[in-house]
Design an enzyme around this catalytic site. Structure first.
Site, mmCIF file in Angstrom:
data_model
loop_
_atom_site.group_PDB
_atom_site.id
_atom_site.type_symbol
_atom_site.label_atom_id
_atom_site.label_comp_id
_atom_site.label_asym_id
_atom_site.label_seq_id
_atom_site.Cartn_x
_atom_site.Cartn_y
_atom_site.Cartn_z
ATOM 1 N N PHE A 130 10.652 -17.162 3.897
ATOM 2 C CA PHE A 130 10.823 -15.732 3.631
ATOM 3 C C PHE A 130 9.966 -15.418 2.386
ATOM 4 O O PHE A 130 9.996 -16.172 1.409
ATOM 5 C CB PHE A 130 12.304 -15.490 3.337
ATOM 6 C CG PHE A 130 12.724 -14.055 3.397
ATOM 7 C CD1 PHE A 130 13.201 -13.506 4.582
ATOM 8 C CD2 PHE A 130 12.664 -13.255 2.267
ATOM 9 C CE1 PHE A 130 13.608 -12.185 4.631
ATOM 10 C CE2 PHE A 130 13.074 -11.932 2.315
ATOM 11 C CZ PHE A 130 13.550 -11.390 3.503
ATOM 12 N N ASP A 211 17.856 -22.402 0.482
ATOM 13 C CA ASP A 211 18.139 -20.980 0.618
ATOM 14 C C ASP A 211 18.920 -20.810 1.915
ATOM 15 O O ASP A 211 18.374 -20.972 3.012
ATOM 16 C CB ASP A 211 16.830 -20.178 0.656
ATOM 17 C CG ASP A 211 17.093 -18.683 0.740
ATOM 18 O OD1 ASP A 211 18.180 -18.293 1.232
ATOM 19 O OD2 ASP A 211 16.216 -17.903 0.331
ATOM 20 N N TYR A 236 25.011 -10.000 2.370
ATOM 21 C CA TYR A 236 25.001 -8.792 3.217
ATOM 22 C C TYR A 236 24.629 -9.106 4.660
ATOM 23 O O TYR A 236 24.610 -8.223 5.498
ATOM 24 C CB TYR A 236 24.068 -7.720 2.642
ATOM 25 C CG TYR A 236 22.677 -8.201 2.274
ATOM 26 C CD1 TYR A 236 21.701 -8.394 3.246
ATOM 27 C CD2 TYR A 236 22.338 -8.457 0.940
ATOM 28 C CE1 TYR A 236 20.437 -8.831 2.906
ATOM 29 C CE2 TYR A 236 21.081 -8.897 0.590
ATOM 30 C CZ TYR A 236 20.125 -9.088 1.582
ATOM 31 O OH TYR A 236 18.880 -9.524 1.230
ATOM 32 N N LYS A 237 24.300 -10.357 4.955
ATOM 33 C CA LYS A 237 23.956 -10.731 6.333
ATOM 34 C C LYS A 237 25.248 -11.168 7.041
ATOM 35 O O LYS A 237 26.121 -10.348 7.251
ATOM 36 C CB LYS A 237 22.867 -11.802 6.311
ATOM 37 C CG LYS A 237 21.566 -11.244 5.718
ATOM 38 C CD LYS A 237 20.464 -12.254 5.501
ATOM 39 C CE LYS A 237 19.223 -11.552 4.943
ATOM 40 N NZ LYS A 237 18.212 -12.481 4.411
ATOM 41 N N ARG A 386 14.283 -10.183 17.344
ATOM 42 C CA ARG A 386 15.330 -11.058 16.826
ATOM 43 C C ARG A 386 16.689 -10.495 17.211
ATOM 44 O O ARG A 386 16.975 -9.325 16.958
ATOM 45 C CB ARG A 386 15.227 -11.099 15.295
ATOM 46 C CG ARG A 386 15.136 -12.477 14.729
ATOM 47 C CD ARG A 386 14.938 -12.512 13.246
ATOM 48 N NE ARG A 386 15.483 -11.397 12.486
ATOM 49 C CZ ARG A 386 15.766 -11.456 11.184
ATOM 50 N NH1 ARG A 386 15.593 -12.588 10.521
ATOM 51 N NH2 ARG A 386 16.220 -10.408 10.539
HETATM 52 C C1 PLP Z 1 17.434 -12.098 3.345
HETATM 53 C C2 PLP Z 1 16.734 -13.157 2.613
HETATM 54 C C3 PLP Z 1 16.358 -12.984 1.269
HETATM 55 C C4 PLP Z 1 16.599 -11.682 0.570
HETATM 56 O O1 PLP Z 1 16.611 -11.780 -0.806
HETATM 57 P P1 PLP Z 1 17.185 -10.573 -1.676
HETATM 58 O O2 PLP Z 1 17.060 -11.008 -3.054
HETATM 59 O O3 PLP Z 1 18.584 -10.318 -1.228
HETATM 60 O O4 PLP Z 1 16.351 -9.370 -1.375
HETATM 61 C C5 PLP Z 1 15.735 -14.040 0.636
HETATM 62 N N1 PLP Z 1 15.481 -15.204 1.270
HETATM 63 C C6 PLP Z 1 15.822 -15.390 2.570
HETATM 64 C C7 PLP Z 1 15.543 -16.695 3.237
HETATM 65 C C8 PLP Z 1 16.453 -14.376 3.273
HETATM 66 O O5 PLP Z 1 16.776 -14.553 4.552
#
Ligand code: PLP
Length: 426
Positions: A130, A211, A236-237, A386
């Site tokens: 990401f 992560d 939030y996921k 997705r």
């Molecule tokens: C959703 C997600 C993020 C989001 O990071 P935020 O700091 O909440 O914006 C980061 N890394 C991964 C792998 C994600 O899936």
């Protein structure tokens, strides 16, 4: 092996046999909509709403006193939520805290654990990460005058979808000081073998963190048992904590004495924080890695939503999640083959997280057509539709219906009226 049954009746039977189906009633679902985007933003539950409103009520009633009064004093909320999250990541209660955002927590833990020394000056990530993870790691290197183009090593993917554990281990060379890997890859949904990778890193004297943004609340973890050094995730996921909900972090207790890279007064030992001393009296827990005053309103919904995981149990959630994604992949194989789709998610249960990637060259337009018909997917450039059927609130019948709708879109080429481009957030 029994033959796969693609009938609507079979979907109904699967729902009848679903032991956690009742939890669906706790969520705000929109009539006529099939929500398959819970891996981007989980839905609101009545319980999360209730705890958010209760915290507002405490503010109304207690003012500043809310920090220490009422049923859920704000001063201890991050630690309390850490305790509630610990079973989801397989950690002791004091190894977890709810704080910050995923990106901030990566900065915090990379600045704590990245100690370049002699020949070991590199951070290892993957080329399928990401973007924010890469941005954060790159800037951590720059802060130490190390050029990311040289010191941020990325494990290559052989197929553009997955990372092979063998390749990851081969990349753990003696110039690597720190590794940060995703648990579940956000695009393809591949679940990495966390235990094996952790063991391999430690055999090579490298610290390793994960992560878990795409696995928390959908896949159980055993971070402590596996000896994972640290982890971060967002809430939030799959945790359904609401947009921008406070994230979480895990630090293995063997590192409790390490000084936080980014220190702040909320990392103090609770009893000493209000001494207001200039010496930092670090908490002897993951709480030490908090920085400043918590965002109480974005912690509050988690009190309610995490309760639901306690009740259902993470194993039951995972079991249903695997059944849902397995069912979706089988339906896609039986109903959508010859329509140009490729299932990019690994078929083996132990290699897949909680979402399914359907690849198609018209993916962007197909997503628009799905939304027009009440199915909420998300699009990940360049070619992924997705779909995340979520154990707590998606039914098998919805999965069946979504595939039926998708089949109709493809048969009638209904996507052609849309442009093949993406919107702002998907
Ligand atoms: C959703 C997600 C993020 C989001 O990071 P935020 O700091 O909440 O914006 C980061 N890394 C991964 C792998 C994600 O899936």
């Amino acid at each position: 092996m029994t033959r796969f049954d693609p009938s609507e009746n079979h979907a109904r039977t699967l729902d009848e046999n679903d032991e956690i189906a009742h939890l669906r009633d706790e969520f705000y679902l929109t009539e006529g909509e099939i929500y398959l985007d819970g891996n981007s933003l989980g839905l609101l539950s009545r319980r999360a709403e209730k705890t958010l409103l209760a915290v507002l009520e405490d503010w109304k009633r207690f003012g500043i006193g809310g920090w220490t009064n009422g049923e859920r004093p704000w001063f201890y909320l991050s630690e309390r939520l850490g305790e509630m999250t610990a079973p989801l990541v397989g950690a002791s209660p004091d190894e977890v805290v709810a704080t910050g955002s995923t990106t901030v927590n990566i900065h915090q833990l990379a600045s704590t654990f990245f100690r370049p020394e002699g020949k070991r000056t590199k951070i290892l990530a993957t080329e399928l990460d990401f973007p924010t993870d890469i941005h954060a790691l790159g800037s951590q290197l720059s802060l130490r005058n190390l050029d990311p183009s040289e010191h941020l090593a990325k494990i290559k993917s052989r197929d553009g979808r997955t990372i092979s554990e063998d390749d990851a281990i081969a990349a753990m060379t003696d110039d690597v000081a720190l590794i940060l890997l995703p648990t579940v890859l956000y695009r393809s949904g591949q679940l990495l073998d966390i235990e094996r990778l952790t063991k391999a890193a430690h055999e090579r004297n490298i610290l390793i963190g994960f992560d878990a943004a795409h696995s928390i609340g959908s896949v159980p973890h055993r971070f402590s048992e596996w000896g994972v050094d640290f982890a971060v995730w967002c809430s939030y996921k799959h945790l359904n904590g609401g947009p921008g909900a406070a994230a979480g972090l895990y630090v293995n207790r063997k590192h409790f004495r390490k000084p936080p890279g980014l220190a702040g007064w909320f990392g103090s030992e609770k009893g000493r924080q209000f001494d207001m001393a200039h010496e930092f009296a670090s908490a002897a827990s993951a709480g030490a890695f908090q920085i400043g005053t918590p965002n109480v309103m974005s912690l509050a919904p988690l009190l309610g939503s995490l309760e639901m995981f306690e009740e259902a149990g993470m194993e039951a959630v995972r079991e249903k999640s695997l059944r849902l994604t397995g069912y979706l992949m089988e339906l896609a194989g039986s109903e959508l083959s010859s329509m140009g789709f490729f299932v990019g998610t690994p078929g083996e249960g132990e290699r897949r997280g909680g979402h399914v990637a359907l690849e198609h060259e018209e993916a962007a337009r197909i997503c628009e057509a799905l939304k027009e018909r009440g199915v909420v997917p998300d699009f990940r450039a360049p070619n992924v539709v997705r779909l995340a059927p979520v154990a707590l609130y998606t039914s098998y019948l919805e999965v069946w219906e979504a595939v039926r709708i998708l089949k109709g879109i493809m048969a009638g080429k209904a996507y052609e009226k849309f442009e093949n481009t993406r919107g702002v957030t998907a």
